[in-house]
Design a protein around this motif. Structure first.
Motif, PDB file in Angstrom:
ATOM      1  N   VAL A 195      -7.552  -9.628 -15.862  1.00  0.00           N
ATOM      2  CA  VAL A 195      -6.273  -9.753 -15.166  1.00  0.00           C
ATOM      3  C   VAL A 195      -6.238  -8.867 -13.932  1.00  0.00           C
ATOM      4  O   VAL A 195      -7.098  -8.004 -13.722  1.00  0.00           O
ATOM      5  CB  VAL A 195      -5.101  -9.378 -16.099  1.00  0.00           C
ATOM      6  CG1 VAL A 195      -5.046 -10.313 -17.296  1.00  0.00           C
ATOM      7  CG2 VAL A 195      -5.206  -7.911 -16.548  1.00  0.00           C
ATOM      8  N   ALA A 196      -5.208  -9.083 -13.116  1.00  0.00           N
ATOM      9  CA  ALA A 196      -4.932  -8.240 -11.950  1.00  0.00           C
ATOM     10  C   ALA A 196      -3.427  -8.013 -11.878  1.00  0.00           C
ATOM     11  O   ALA A 196      -2.626  -8.886 -12.234  1.00  0.00           O
ATOM     12  CB  ALA A 196      -5.427  -8.895 -10.667  1.00  0.00           C
ATOM     13  N   LEU A 197      -3.057  -6.802 -11.420  1.00  0.00           N
ATOM     14  CA  LEU A 197      -1.659  -6.415 -11.281  1.00  0.00           C
ATOM     15  C   LEU A 197      -1.391  -6.042  -9.825  1.00  0.00           C
ATOM     16  O   LEU A 197      -2.158  -5.277  -9.235  1.00  0.00           O
ATOM     17  CB  LEU A 197      -1.347  -5.234 -12.198  1.00  0.00           C
ATOM     18  CG  LEU A 197       0.038  -4.595 -12.108  1.00  0.00           C
ATOM     19  CD1 LEU A 197       1.124  -5.592 -12.525  1.00  0.00           C
ATOM     20  CD2 LEU A 197       0.098  -3.341 -12.981  1.00  0.00           C
ATOM     21  N   TYR A 198      -0.334  -6.602  -9.234  1.00  0.00           N
ATOM     22  CA  TYR A 198       0.019  -6.383  -7.832  1.00  0.00           C
ATOM     23  C   TYR A 198       1.403  -5.732  -7.746  1.00  0.00           C
ATOM     24  O   TYR A 198       2.363  -6.238  -8.329  1.00  0.00           O
ATOM     25  CB  TYR A 198       0.089  -7.711  -7.067  1.00  0.00           C
ATOM     26  CG  TYR A 198      -1.143  -8.580  -7.113  1.00  0.00           C
ATOM     27  CD1 TYR A 198      -1.958  -8.720  -5.986  1.00  0.00           C
ATOM     28  CD2 TYR A 198      -1.473  -9.304  -8.252  1.00  0.00           C
ATOM     29  CE1 TYR A 198      -3.066  -9.547  -6.009  1.00  0.00           C
ATOM     30  CE2 TYR A 198      -2.586 -10.130  -8.284  1.00  0.00           C
ATOM     31  CZ  TYR A 198      -3.384 -10.247  -7.155  1.00  0.00           C
ATOM     32  OH  TYR A 198      -4.484 -11.070  -7.174  1.00  0.00           O
ATOM     33  N   LEU A 199       1.514  -4.625  -7.011  1.00  0.00           N
ATOM     34  CA  LEU A 199       2.814  -4.025  -6.751  1.00  0.00           C
ATOM     35  C   LEU A 199       3.012  -3.876  -5.243  1.00  0.00           C
ATOM     36  O   LEU A 199       2.121  -3.393  -4.543  1.00  0.00           O
ATOM     37  CB  LEU A 199       2.929  -2.632  -7.399  1.00  0.00           C
ATOM     38  CG  LEU A 199       2.898  -2.522  -8.921  1.00  0.00           C
ATOM     39  CD1 LEU A 199       3.223  -1.092  -9.330  1.00  0.00           C
ATOM     40  CD2 LEU A 199       3.847  -3.493  -9.584  1.00  0.00           C
ATOM     41  N   LYS A 200       4.201  -4.280  -4.777  1.00  0.00           N
ATOM     42  CA  LYS A 200       4.569  -4.031  -3.382  1.00  0.00           C
ATOM     43  C   LYS A 200       5.478  -2.802  -3.360  1.00  0.00           C
ATOM     44  O   LYS A 200       6.546  -2.794  -3.982  1.00  0.00           O
ATOM     45  CB  LYS A 200       5.297  -5.232  -2.777  1.00  0.00           C
ATOM     46  CG  LYS A 200       5.610  -5.048  -1.297  1.00  0.00           C
ATOM     47  CD  LYS A 200       6.312  -6.268  -0.721  1.00  0.00           C
ATOM     48  CE  LYS A 200       6.603  -6.074   0.761  1.00  0.00           C
ATOM     49  NZ  LYS A 200       7.326  -7.239   1.347  1.00  0.00           N
ATOM     50  N   LEU A 201       5.041  -1.771  -2.672  1.00  0.00           N
ATOM     51  CA  LEU A 201       5.746  -0.494  -2.649  1.00  0.00           C
ATOM     52  C   LEU A 201       6.181  -0.138  -1.232  1.00  0.00           C
ATOM     53  O   LEU A 201       5.522  -0.520  -0.258  1.00  0.00           O
ATOM     54  CB  LEU A 201       4.833   0.626  -3.192  1.00  0.00           C
ATOM     55  CG  LEU A 201       4.227   0.417  -4.580  1.00  0.00           C
ATOM     56  CD1 LEU A 201       3.209   1.506  -4.888  1.00  0.00           C
ATOM     57  CD2 LEU A 201       5.319   0.391  -5.646  1.00  0.00           C
ATOM     58  N   GLN A 202       7.254   0.613  -1.139  1.00  0.00           N
ATOM     59  CA  GLN A 202       7.671   1.155   0.156  1.00  0.00           C
ATOM     60  C   GLN A 202       7.519   2.670   0.123  1.00  0.00           C
ATOM     61  O   GLN A 202       8.037   3.347  -0.753  1.00  0.00           O
ATOM     62  CB  GLN A 202       9.120   0.788   0.472  1.00  0.00           C
ATOM     63  CG  GLN A 202       9.544   1.255   1.867  1.00  0.00           C
ATOM     64  CD  GLN A 202      10.927   0.779   2.243  1.00  0.00           C
ATOM     65  OE1 GLN A 202      11.849   0.819   1.428  1.00  0.00           O
ATOM     66  NE2 GLN A 202      11.083   0.317   3.469  1.00  0.00           N
ATOM     67  N   HIS A 203       6.751   3.158   1.103  1.00  0.00           N
ATOM     68  CA  HIS A 203       6.550   4.596   1.238  1.00  0.00           C
ATOM     69  C   HIS A 203       7.817   5.202   1.833  1.00  0.00           C
ATOM     70  O   HIS A 203       8.178   4.926   2.979  1.00  0.00           O
ATOM     71  CB  HIS A 203       5.343   4.856   2.147  1.00  0.00           C
ATOM     72  CG  HIS A 203       4.929   6.284   2.207  1.00  0.00           C
ATOM     73  ND1 HIS A 203       4.881   7.007   3.383  1.00  0.00           N
ATOM     74  CD2 HIS A 203       4.547   7.144   1.228  1.00  0.00           C
ATOM     75  CE1 HIS A 203       4.464   8.227   3.136  1.00  0.00           C
ATOM     76  NE2 HIS A 203       4.264   8.339   1.835  1.00  0.00           N
ATOM     77  N   ILE A 204       8.517   6.018   1.065  1.00  0.00           N
ATOM     78  CA  ILE A 204       9.856   6.468   1.441  1.00  0.00           C
ATOM     79  C   ILE A 204       9.851   7.284   2.723  1.00  0.00           C
ATOM     80  O   ILE A 204      10.689   7.081   3.608  1.00  0.00           O
ATOM     81  CB  ILE A 204      10.489   7.273   0.277  1.00  0.00           C
ATOM     82  CG1 ILE A 204      10.695   6.347  -0.929  1.00  0.00           C
ATOM     83  CG2 ILE A 204      11.795   7.925   0.693  1.00  0.00           C
ATOM     84  CD1 ILE A 204      11.176   7.058  -2.178  1.00  0.00           C
TER      85      ILE A 204
END
Length: 687
Positions: A497-506
């Motif tokens: 499997v693969a896990l994707y997260l979209k994050l915002q650098h504060i």
């Protein structure tokens, strides 16, 4: 946790005086006949006598081998004495061990506990012409899976199993069964006989022959074995009987494939702790040595396996004098100064770099159900226990204090019950995705399946989006999916499997995609790994185009972390780093439909964070497999590397044959990189 002692402990207080006398007799240069009650020592006596028969005959093993070939060419032995003369010490050892094992099986079939000696079935005639008494056979016992209700085949299907037997191919000639396999290393011979040649010393150049599986040095005048013997990692048989050795080099412990070790007729009093790494050892010939009584008692009571495990579990601590340094990298990609730790580098950050950078870790933590005593026999039992490893993993991960953690081989239940509570206390939020087999299981079994997870610091990032997939299902849903034979037979049943997260650098306001995966392990399926990466990158491109149809995906900040089970010269590495795979030997003959037709190509600009170092010496360290298979990939047009966690101290590594151990709780080592946003690529306002 049991703390290793510095030296063999004293004999048990209740040991009777006659037992002490027995130990004294056993440890002398000759062995008293009263010890015949020990089947282990009967084996010693029989083989020691066989070893003495060859004394004084130059190249005795070669002579015996030549006679075997002659008898084979004649269609069998013409006289019993010729057959007897053709048997080497190794032949006799093999036969006697088989007789002992057969005796144990017969006793077990009769409902008798053979290990206690409660009953003695009829002895089988040994090759040495003397009966073999059943008892505690000196072979490594098969260990049961601990703390698991899953099938061993399911749990261990991704691990690299490697077991060796002692083959006669190099002695019987090119026409022997299996000889072709041995020639794959380019060598026509793998045994070297220097027996009874009056040698007083050995050239270190001898140990450059790393392909040797048998080395016969018996009947010489050697007073020591050079430490260079550690280079003979393919060695299965070593005979140094009837020399003048007073000790064995600690480096001999690096010869982890050793099966038979003959020390008959020397002056060895003790054994180095490092011999605890010889977990494949089936026979240790020590008769005729003044061996330490306590070691000898362990040997006679628990056979060679118990002795090796005693040395392994009680080895004194090896200090890690120099921890891994954190190497700073300039904006131009040049290596700069080295800090003693990641924290030291972070505390010195100022200005724009401090505001626009963050640290990320990728780490295969070795799931507890894969860390079995059978798979990791070289690891002390106390250091392999999950309670110990879990605490060391926690200490190690928290010590690096990274902003993003990408972990692989994390069990679902461990994620919920251990990692989430621990890391939430330290300001992290996480997301987990298990391998797809979990969907086919019920209750506890589904909770024991491993997967990938990503944690991020809440004061550094906020979560904008999440996606996850397994490669087979994602490809079957693809608009250009084709049911090719290779896909159906080779790739469809793999549940990685693969896990994707979209994050915002504060602090900077920039957005980032962080991805983690763990590809299939088997080298026979390297084409499947390339296929899986092709699907992963195709899916990533789709996500990027969905959020910004007019934006160039090469300029999107992207980090892909994980255990890729692929070397730097693999098709996987070529695909990710160059954008396609062209005529690579791993994939040239496989057909995955559209994915193969487009050469698995992608439109992302990716490079390994560690490429400026030429990659680390290794990321996975075990006796049978040591190489680079873990990576952190970054988008070169949106990010740049500003620091890397360096290699493990080479002097420390040289004292072990593999991880985990007391300092490193996984067979992988963590990768850590400091990454900086090159410029504003997301159009996000600052937060």
């Amino acid at each position: 946790m049991m703390k290793p002692s510095a030296s063999p402990g004293p004999a048990p207080p209740g040991l009777a005086s006659n037992s002490r006398q027995l130990l004294e007799q056993l440890s002398g240069t000759s062995t008293n006949v009263n010890n015949s009650s020990s089947s282990v020592w009967q084996l010693q006596l029989q083989l020691a006598a066989a070893a003495r028969q060859d004394a004084g005959q130059p190249n005795a093993y070669a002579r015996q081998n030549a006679m075997k070939k002659f008898l084979a060419s004649q269609g069998g032995a013409k006289a019993p004495q010729m057959l007897e003369a053709s048997l080497s010490l190794v032949d006799r050892t093999q036969q006697l061990l088989m007789d002992m094992a057969e005796g144990e099986r017969a006793a077990a079939g009769a409902g008798v506990d053979a290990s206690t000696g409660a009953a003695t079935p009829a002895p089988a005639a040994g090759a040495a012409g003397a009966p073999a008494t059943p008892g505690s056979t000196p072979t490594t016992p098969q260990a049961k899976l601990r703390d698991s209700q899953l099938s061993p085949n399911v749990l261990l299907q991704h691990k690299k199993l490697s077991q060796f037997s002692i083959d006669d191919d190099d002695e019987l000639g090119a026409d022997a069964p299996g000889a072709a396999a041995k020639k794959q290393d380019g060598q026509q011979w793998h045994a070297l006989d220097l027996s009874n040649l009056h040698l007083r010393s050995l050239s270190p150049n001898l140990f450059n022959y790393a392909f040797l599986t048998r080395l016969y040095l018996n009947g010489n005048a050697l007073t020591q074995l050079p430490g260079e013997i550690r280079q003979l990692t393919n060695l299965r048989v070593l005979d140094v009987s009837h020399n003048r050795l007073r000790e064995l080099p600690p480096e001999l412990g690096a010869c982890f494939q050793l099966k038979y070790l003959y020390l008959f007729g020397n002056s060895v009093r003790t054994l180095p702790w490092e011999l605890g790494s010889l977990v494949n050892l089936q026979f240790l010939g020590c008769e005729g040595n003044p061996l330490d009584p306590d070691l000898l008692k362990i040997f006679t009571d628990k056979s060679v396996t118990g002795l090796i495990f005693y040395l392994r579990d009680n080895r004194p601590e090896v200090p890690l004098v120099r921890d891994r340094q954190f190497i700073e990298v300039t904006a131009d990609g040049e290596l700069e100064s080295a800090c003693e730790s990641v924290q030291e580098s972070t505390s010195a950050l100022t200005g724009e770099l401090g505001r626009r950078s963050f640290t990320i870790m990728s780490y295969n933590t070795l799931c507890q159900h894969y860390a079995t005593p059978k798979m990791y026999r070289y690891t002390p039992a106390w250091a392999l226990s999950w309670d110990y490893r879990r605490e060391r993993l926690k200490q190690q991960i928290l010590a690096y204090d990274c902003d993003v953690l990408a972990l692989q081989e994390v069990e679902a239940q461990t994620y919920d019950d251990f990692w989430v509570p621990v890391l939430e206390q330290h300001g992290y939020t996480g997301s987990f995705y298990a391998k797809t087999r979990a969907k086919t299981m019920q209750g506890r079994d589904s909770r024991k399946v491993d997967g990938c997870c990503i944690f991020f610091k809440r004061d550094k990032f906020r979560l904008l989006a999440r996606d996850a997939m397994d490669f087979s299902s994602a490809w079957m849903k693809h608009k250009k999916f084709q049911r090719t034979e290779d896909y159906l037979n080779r790739a469809m049943n793999k549940d990685n499997v693969a896990l994707y997260l979209k994050l915002q650098h504060i602090q900077s306001g920039e957005t980032l995609w962080a991805v983690t995966t763990h590809l299939h392990w088997d080298p026979k399926f390297n084409d499947v790994k390339t296929f899986q990466v092709g699907v992963l990158l195709d899916h990533m491109e789709a996500l990027l185009r969905e959020e910004g149809p007019k934006r160039d995906p090469r300029k999107a900040p992207l980090l892909i972390c994980g255990d890729f089970n692929s070397y730097p010269d693999s098709a996987v590495y070529e695909l990710i780093s160059t954008g396609s795979v062209k005529d690579h030997v791993e994939d040239s003959a496989r057909d995955f439909g559209y994915m193969s037709q487009k050469q698995f190509s992608h439109h992302l600009a990716l490079s390994s964070c560690y490429s400026c170092l030429g990659e680390l010496p290794f990321t996975n360290f075990t006796p049978s497999f040591t190489d680079v298979i873990d990576y952190i990939w970054y988008s070169t047009q949106a990010l740049r590397v500003r620091g890397l966690l360096g290699k493990v101290d080479e002097d420390y590594v040289s004292k072990f044959i593999g991880f985990p151990n007391d300092k490193f709780p996984s067979d992988h080592i963590p990768l850590v990189a400091r990454v900086e946003f090159v410029k504003s690529t997301s159009g996000s306002r600052k937060v």
